[in-house]
Design a protein around this motif. Structure first.
Motif, PDB file in Angstrom:
ATOM      1  N   TYR A 145      16.955  91.041 105.241  1.00 15.68           N
ATOM      2  CA  TYR A 145      16.324  90.355 104.046  1.00 15.68           C
ATOM      3  C   TYR A 145      16.900  89.423 103.439  1.00 15.68           C
ATOM      4  N   VAL A 146      18.197  89.483 103.331  1.00 13.73           N
ATOM      5  CA  VAL A 146      18.947  88.448 102.771  1.00 13.73           C
ATOM      6  C   VAL A 146      19.841  87.426 103.747  1.00 13.73           C
ATOM      7  N   GLY A 147      20.580  87.887 104.839  1.00 12.46           N
ATOM      8  CA  GLY A 147      21.006  87.146 105.851  1.00 12.46           C
ATOM      9  C   GLY A 147      20.018  86.147 106.524  1.00 12.46           C
TER      10      GLY A 147
ATOM     11  N   VAL B 284      24.263  87.006 113.067  1.00 15.63           N
ATOM     12  CA  VAL B 284      24.246  88.024 114.054  1.00 15.63           C
ATOM     13  C   VAL B 284      24.130  89.508 113.648  1.00 15.63           C
ATOM     14  N   ASP B 285      23.674  90.388 114.459  1.00 14.17           N
ATOM     15  CA  ASP B 285      23.413  91.664 113.942  1.00 14.17           C
ATOM     16  C   ASP B 285      23.488  92.771 114.932  1.00 14.17           C
ATOM     17  N   ILE B 286      23.896  94.105 114.633  1.00 14.07           N
ATOM     18  CA  ILE B 286      23.945  95.060 115.852  1.00 14.07           C
ATOM     19  C   ILE B 286      22.779  95.657 116.111  1.00 14.07           C
TER      20      ILE B 286
ATOM     21  N   PRO C 235      16.539  94.882 118.432  1.00 18.86           N
ATOM     22  CA  PRO C 235      15.047  94.781 117.947  1.00 18.86           C
ATOM     23  C   PRO C 235      15.010  93.828 116.822  1.00 18.86           C
ATOM     24  N   ARG C 236      15.966  93.589 115.875  1.00 15.98           N
ATOM     25  CA  ARG C 236      15.689  92.709 114.698  1.00 15.98           C
ATOM     26  C   ARG C 236      16.131  91.433 115.260  1.00 15.98           C
ATOM     27  N   ILE C 237      17.355  91.076 116.108  1.00 19.14           N
ATOM     28  CA  ILE C 237      17.667  89.849 116.600  1.00 19.14           C
ATOM     29  C   ILE C 237      16.260  89.296 117.490  1.00 19.14           C
TER      30      ILE C 237
ATOM     31  N   ASN D 141      23.758  95.942 104.972  1.00 17.51           N
ATOM     32  CA  ASN D 141      23.390  96.605 103.898  1.00 17.51           C
ATOM     33  C   ASN D 141      24.292  97.616 103.297  1.00 17.51           C
ATOM     34  N   THR D 142      24.112  97.926 101.826  1.00 16.04           N
ATOM     35  CA  THR D 142      24.994  98.854 101.112  1.00 16.04           C
ATOM     36  C   THR D 142      24.272  99.866 100.470  1.00 16.04           C
ATOM     37  N   PRO D 143      23.652 100.851 101.166  1.00 17.11           N
ATOM     38  CA  PRO D 143      22.920 101.646 100.283  1.00 17.11           C
ATOM     39  C   PRO D 143      23.678 102.518  99.704  1.00 17.11           C
TER      40      PRO D 143
ATOM     41  N   SER E 215      26.615  90.659 100.421  1.00 18.02           N
ATOM     42  CA  SER E 215      26.027  92.008 100.179  1.00 18.02           C
ATOM     43  C   SER E 215      26.306  92.050  98.611  1.00 18.02           C
ATOM     44  N   THR E 216      25.517  92.829  97.884  1.00 21.54           N
ATOM     45  CA  THR E 216      25.884  93.332  96.806  1.00 21.54           C
ATOM     46  C   THR E 216      26.883  94.707  96.707  1.00 21.54           C
ATOM     47  N   VAL E 217      28.078  94.355  96.149  1.00 20.45           N
ATOM     48  CA  VAL E 217      29.036  95.417  96.374  1.00 20.45           C
ATOM     49  C   VAL E 217      29.224  95.948  94.975  1.00 20.45           C
TER      50      VAL E 217
ATOM     51  N   ALA F  19      14.922  86.694  95.109  1.00 17.73           N
ATOM     52  CA  ALA F  19      13.928  87.821  95.061  1.00 17.73           C
ATOM     53  C   ALA F  19      13.083  87.814  96.247  1.00 17.73           C
ATOM     54  N   GLU F  20      12.876  89.205  96.788  1.00 26.77           N
ATOM     55  CA  GLU F  20      11.926  89.145  97.913  1.00 26.77           C
ATOM     56  C   GLU F  20      10.539  88.743  97.589  1.00 26.77           C
ATOM     57  N   GLY F  21       9.786  87.941  98.350  1.00 26.75           N
ATOM     58  CA  GLY F  21       8.496  87.482  98.021  1.00 26.75           C
ATOM     59  C   GLY F  21       8.563  85.973  97.639  1.00 26.75           C
TER      60      GLY F  21
ATOM     61  N   GLN G 134      17.280 100.190  91.962  1.00 30.30           N
ATOM     62  CA  GLN G 134      17.940 101.399  91.621  1.00 30.30           C
ATOM     63  C   GLN G 134      19.295 101.783  92.169  1.00 30.30           C
ATOM     64  N   LYS G 135      19.564 101.156  93.357  1.00 28.07           N
ATOM     65  CA  LYS G 135      20.894 101.003  94.285  1.00 28.07           C
ATOM     66  C   LYS G 135      22.074 100.625  93.170  1.00 28.07           C
ATOM     67  N   ASP G 136      21.703  99.509  92.818  1.00 30.58           N
ATOM     68  CA  ASP G 136      22.776  98.691  92.008  1.00 30.58           C
ATOM     69  C   ASP G 136      23.001  99.205  90.711  1.00 30.58           C
TER      70      ASP G 136
ATOM     71  N   THR H  58       9.062  98.139 101.901  1.00 28.94           N
ATOM     72  CA  THR H  58       8.529  99.395 100.944  1.00 28.94           C
ATOM     73  C   THR H  58       9.938 100.118 100.396  1.00 28.94           C
ATOM     74  N   ARG H  59      11.063  99.569 100.678  1.00 31.16           N
ATOM     75  CA  ARG H  59      12.078 100.513 100.290  1.00 31.16           C
ATOM     76  C   ARG H  59      11.888 100.745  98.627  1.00 31.16           C
ATOM     77  N   GLU H  60      11.981 102.005  98.219  1.00 26.65           N
ATOM     78  CA  GLU H  60      12.189 102.747  96.834  1.00 26.65           C
ATOM     79  C   GLU H  60      10.747 102.125  96.314  1.00 26.65           C
TER      80      GLU H  60
HETATM   81  P1  NAI Z   1      18.975  94.874 105.556  1.00 24.07           P
HETATM   82  O1  NAI Z   1      18.934  96.381 105.583  1.00 24.07           O
HETATM   83  O2  NAI Z   1      17.816  94.468 105.618  1.00 24.07           O
HETATM   84  O3  NAI Z   1      19.727  93.978 106.458  1.00 24.07           O
HETATM   85  C1  NAI Z   1      21.192  94.545 106.758  1.00 24.07           C
HETATM   86  C2  NAI Z   1      21.504  94.112 108.372  1.00 24.07           C
HETATM   87  O4  NAI Z   1      22.730  94.267 108.587  1.00 24.07           O
HETATM   88  C3  NAI Z   1      20.756  95.105 109.153  1.00 24.07           C
HETATM   89  O5  NAI Z   1      19.769  94.257 110.196  1.00 24.07           O
HETATM   90  C4  NAI Z   1      21.883  95.856 109.937  1.00 24.07           C
HETATM   91  O6  NAI Z   1      21.580  95.982 111.231  1.00 24.07           O
HETATM   92  C5  NAI Z   1      22.929  94.931 109.678  1.00 24.07           C
HETATM   93  N1  NAI Z   1      24.113  95.584 110.163  1.00 24.07           N
HETATM   94  C6  NAI Z   1      24.804  96.663 109.224  1.00 24.07           C
HETATM   95  N2  NAI Z   1      25.966  96.718 109.926  1.00 24.07           N
HETATM   96  C7  NAI Z   1      26.272  95.805 110.986  1.00 24.07           C
HETATM   97  C8  NAI Z   1      27.498  95.470 111.434  1.00 24.07           C
HETATM   98  N3  NAI Z   1      28.583  96.072 111.362  1.00 24.07           N
HETATM   99  N4  NAI Z   1      27.445  94.538 112.293  1.00 24.07           N
HETATM  100  C9  NAI Z   1      26.487  93.473 112.168  1.00 24.07           C
HETATM  101  N5  NAI Z   1      25.367  93.927 111.572  1.00 24.07           N
HETATM  102  C10 NAI Z   1      25.158  94.837 110.777  1.00 24.07           C
HETATM  103  O7  NAI Z   1      19.569  94.703 103.816  1.00 24.07           O
HETATM  104  P2  NAI Z   1      19.109  93.516 103.109  1.00 24.07           P
HETATM  105  O8  NAI Z   1      17.943  93.499 102.226  1.00 24.07           O
HETATM  106  O9  NAI Z   1      19.486  92.143 103.573  1.00 24.07           O
HETATM  107  O10 NAI Z   1      20.542  93.548 101.917  1.00 24.07           O
HETATM  108  C11 NAI Z   1      21.758  92.802 102.330  1.00 24.07           C
HETATM  109  C12 NAI Z   1      22.715  93.096 100.934  1.00 24.07           C
HETATM  110  O11 NAI Z   1      22.419  92.176 100.133  1.00 24.07           O
HETATM  111  C13 NAI Z   1      22.595  94.295 100.079  1.00 24.07           C
HETATM  112  O12 NAI Z   1      23.931  94.693  99.753  1.00 24.07           O
HETATM  113  C14 NAI Z   1      21.741  94.192  99.032  1.00 24.07           C
HETATM  114  O13 NAI Z   1      21.903  94.850  98.092  1.00 24.07           O
HETATM  115  C15 NAI Z   1      21.907  92.784  98.884  1.00 24.07           C
HETATM  116  N6  NAI Z   1      20.927  91.896  98.332  1.00 24.07           N
HETATM  117  C16 NAI Z   1      19.485  92.121  98.721  1.00 24.07           C
HETATM  118  C17 NAI Z   1      18.530  91.579  98.242  1.00 24.07           C
HETATM  119  C18 NAI Z   1      17.018  91.785  98.381  1.00 24.07           C
HETATM  120  O14 NAI Z   1      16.152  91.318  98.028  1.00 24.07           O
HETATM  121  N7  NAI Z   1      16.574  92.469  99.620  1.00 24.07           N
HETATM  122  C19 NAI Z   1      18.684  90.288  97.291  1.00 24.07           C
HETATM  123  C20 NAI Z   1      20.052  90.141  97.028  1.00 24.07           C
HETATM  124  C21 NAI Z   1      21.039  90.855  97.379  1.00 24.07           C
END
Ligand code: NAI
Length: 484
Positions: free
Chosen positions: A14-16, A35-37, A40-42, A90-92, A130-132, A163-165, A278-280, A345-347
Motif C-alpha cells: 500500500y505504501v511502496g 521489487v517484492d518477494i 502474485p503481487r508483482i 511490512n512491520t507488523p 516503513s514505520t519503524v 492515508a489509504e483512500g 493500533q500497531k504504531d 480490511t486490516r484491523e
Molecule cells: P504491505 O504489507 O501492503 O506491503 C509490504 C510488502 O513488503 C509486501 O508486499 C511484502 O511481500 C513485501 N516484503 C516483505 N519483506 C520483503 C523482503 N524481504 N523483500 C521484498 N519484499 C518484501 O504493507 P504497507 O501497508 O505498504 O506498509 C508498509 C509500511 O509502511 C509499514 O511499516 C506501515 O506501517 C507503513 N505505512 C503504511 C501506511 C498505510 O496506509 N498502509 C501509511 C504509512 C506508513
C-alpha cells in the motif's frame, strides 16, 4: 546532478506501490523499480488489475509503467543497481516472543537489510519508508556496516504520511515530507540528495522538513498516536452524548471551530481501524515501557482501550436493542473495509463487530463494494488477537462459516434482515433506497449507523428504529440501555 538516478523500493504494498508510482511520475529522469518477494503481487502490479484499490492510482501507473516505473521480483539485481533504496516492507506487531502483542516485528526489515549488504557493490542511500520503532536506523546501520565490504551506507528516515483512500492526492500535495539523517557531513549530504533529486521536483521547499534520525522516526509514531487520539477522544464524548441527549456532530462542530483544535478527524464512529494506528501506538507504548516510562505508556494505551470499548459498546447496543438476543436473526453488514475508498480490511472494526454478533449466534450477511468474499472469510476465521495475552489466540467456532454470507448488493444483504449495521462510510450508503430496504426487512426494522452516514430523522419517518453513534436516542433505545 547529470547522471540518471536509480531508485529501488523493497516492498510493493500500500505504501511502496503508490509512493514509487508518484515519484516516477514527478521525476521522469529517475528510473524507479519496485521489487517484492511476492510474485502474485508483482504480477498484479504489471497487470490491468492492480493489487490495491486507490482512487487515481490506475492513471498514474498507466502513465509511467514501462517508461521509468517497473515492478519486478528480481530483488537482488535491482537493489545492486540502485543509488537510493527505499525499504517499505511490512512491520507488523510481534505475535510471539519478547514484546509480543506490542513491539514491532522487524524480521522483514532485517532480512531486507542483510540482503542489501549481501548484494551491494556501490555506495547506497538506504531510506526507511516503513514505520519503524525509534532507533531502528541504528540497528540497520549496524547490519549494513558490519557486512559492508568497504561500501559506504547512509541511512535516512523518510516516514510516509499518506492515508489509504486518498494516497495519490496526499502524495501529490503532501502536508509535509520528513527526512531524517545523521548529523555528519555524509549524513547531511544524503539528506540533501533525497530532498533535491527526488522530492523537490514537486514538493515546495517549505514543506520538506529535515531533522535528525530519531526525530523523524519518532514523529511518525507520534503523528499516528495523535490522529488516533482525536478519534478516541470524540468517541469517548459520543458515549456521553448518548447518555445526556447531546449530539456528537454538533459538539464536534462547535469544538472543531476553535482554530487551536481544528475541524478534521473529529467524526465519531464505531472505531478506527487500518494497519497502522493500533500497531504504531502499541509500538509507542512498548518503547515507553522499555525506556522506563510506564505513565507515558499507559496514557497512550488508553487510546486503544477506548477504541475497543467503542466497538463493544456498538455490539452491545445492537444486541440489547433487539430484545437482548440476535440468535438466529439475520443482520446485514454494510461495509467491511476499515474506511471508504479502500479495499483494505486490516484491523477493520467490522471484524470485531462481526465476531461480537457471531458470538451471539446472529446470521450475518455482508456487502462491501471493494472487499472480496475470500478476504472477509479469511478475516473472520482468524481468532481475535488478544493484545494483553498474546499467547492465547481465541479460536473461532467452526460454525461461524455457516453464519456468514457475503453478497454483492446492499438490497440483497438487507432482504429479510432484522437489522442493518453500517460499518464503513462508503458514499453509496447515503443514497440507498431505504424505503425499499425497509419494505423488505423484518419488523421492527433496525438501523445501527456506525459511521453517521444516514439522516436518522428521515429513516425514522420511514419507520426504522435508528441508532446513530453519539446522537440523541430513540425512545425505544432509551428503554433498553446498552451495558458496555
Ligand atoms: P504491505 O504489507 O501492503 O506491503 C509490504 C510488502 O513488503 C509486501 O508486499 C511484502 O511481500 C513485501 N516484503 C516483505 N519483506 C520483503 C523482503 N524481504 N523483500 C521484498 N519484499 C518484501 O504493507 P504497507 O501497508 O505498504 O506498509 C508498509 C509500511 O509502511 C509499514 O511499516 C506501515 O506501517 C507503513 N505505512 C503504511 C501506511 C498505510 O496506509 N498502509 C501509511 C504509512 C506508513
Amino acid at each position: 546532478s547529470q547522471k540518471m538516478v536509480k531508485i529501488c523500493c523493497i516492498g510493493a504494498g500500500y505504501v511502496g506501490g503508490p509512493t514509487m508510482a508518484v515519484i516516477a511520475l514527478k521525476c521522469p529522469a529517475i528510473e524507479v523499480v519496485v521489487v517484492d518477494i511476492s510474485k502474485p503481487r508483482i504480477d498484479a502490479w504489471n497487470s490491468d488489475q492492480l493489487p490495491i484499490y486507490e482512487p487515481g492510482l490506475d492513471e498514474v501507473v498507466k502513465e509511467c509503467r514501462g517508461r521509468n516505473l517497473f515492478f519486478s521480483t528480481d530483488v537482488e539485481k535491482h537493489v545492486a543497481e540502485a543509488d537510493i533504496i527505499f525499504v517499505s516492507v511490512n512491520t507488523p506487531t510481534k505475535t510471539r516472543g519478547l514484546g509480543a502483542g506490542k513491539a514491532a516485528d522487524l524480521t522483514y526489515w532485517e532480512s531486507a537489510a542483510r540482503m542489501i549488504a549481501d548484494v551491494s557493490k556501490s555506495d547506497k542511500i538506504v531510506v526507511e519508508k516503513s514505520t519503524v520503532p525509534v532507533k531502528t536506523a541504528e540497528a540497520i546501520e549496524k547490519i549494513l556496516t558490519h557486512n559492508s565490504k568497504g561500501i559506504n551506507y547512509q541511512i535516512l528516515s523518510n516516514p510516509e504520511f499518506l492515508a489509504e483512500g486518498t494516497a495519490i492526492k496526499d502524495l501529490f500535495k503532501p502536508d509535509r515530507v520528513l527526512i531524517g539523517g545523521r548529523e555528519t557531513p555524509e549524513g547531511k549530504k544524503a539528506v540533501q540528495a533525497l530532498k533535491e533529486e527526488v522530492y523537490a521536483h514537486w514538493v515546495p521547499e517549505d514543506r520538506i522538513i529535515t531533522t535528525n534520525l530519531w526525530s523523524a522516526e519518532l514523529s511518525k509514531l507520534a503523528a499516528n498516536a495523535f490522529l488516533a487520539q482525536r478519534i478516541s477522544s470524540v468517541n469517548a464524548i459520543s458515549a456521553l452524548c448518548e447518555a445526556t441527549g447531546a449530539n456528537v456532530s454538533e459538539v464536534a462542530y462547535a469544538v472543531g471551530k476553535d482554530t487551536r483544535i481544528g475541524p478534521k478527524f473529529l467524526n465519531a464512529s464505531v472505531g478506527f481501524g487500518g494497519s497502522c494506528f493500533q500497531k504504531d501506538i502499541l509500538n509507542l507504548v512498548y518503547i515507553c515501557e522499555c525506556n522506563g516510562l510506564p505513565e507515558v505508556a499507559n496514557y497512550w494505551k488508553q487510546v486503544i482501550k477506548i477504541n475497543d470499548y467503542q466497538k463493544s459498546r456498538f455490539v452491545n447496543r445492537v444486541v440489547s436493542s433487539m430484545f437482548n438476543t440476535v440468535s438466529g436473526k439475520k443482520i446485514a453488514i454494510l461495509g467491511f473495509a476499515f474506511k471508504k475508498d479502500t479495499g483494505d480490511t486490516r484491523e477493520t472494526p467490522a471484524i470485531d463487530v462481526c465476531h461480537g454478533l457471531l458470538g451471539d449466534k446472529a446470521q450475518i450477511s455482508i456487502y462491501d463494494p471493494q472487499v472480496t468474499e475470500d478476504q472477509i472469510q479469511r478475516d473472520l476465521s482468524m481468532g481475535k488477537f488478544d493484545w494483553d495475552h498474546p499467547r492465547h489466540l481465541q479460536p473461532t467456532s467452526p460454525t461461524a462459516f455457516k453464519q456468514v454470507s457475503v453478497v454483492w448488493d446492499a438490497y440483497e444483504a438487507t432482504k429479510g434482515a432484522h437489522g442493518l449495521c453500517i460499518l464503513t462510510e462508503w458514499d453509496e450508503f447515503k443514497t440507498l433506497d431505504y424505503q425499499r430496504i425497509f419494505d423488505n426487512m423484518q419488523k421492527p426494522a433496525f438501523v445501527f449507523d456506525g459511521r453517521n452516514v444516514v439522516d436518522p430523522e428521515k429513516l425514522r419517518e420511514i419507520g426504522f428504529i435508528v441508532y446513530s453513534i453519539g446522537k440523541p436516542l430513540d425512545a425505544w433505545l432509551k428503554d433498553m440501555p446498552a451495558v458496555a
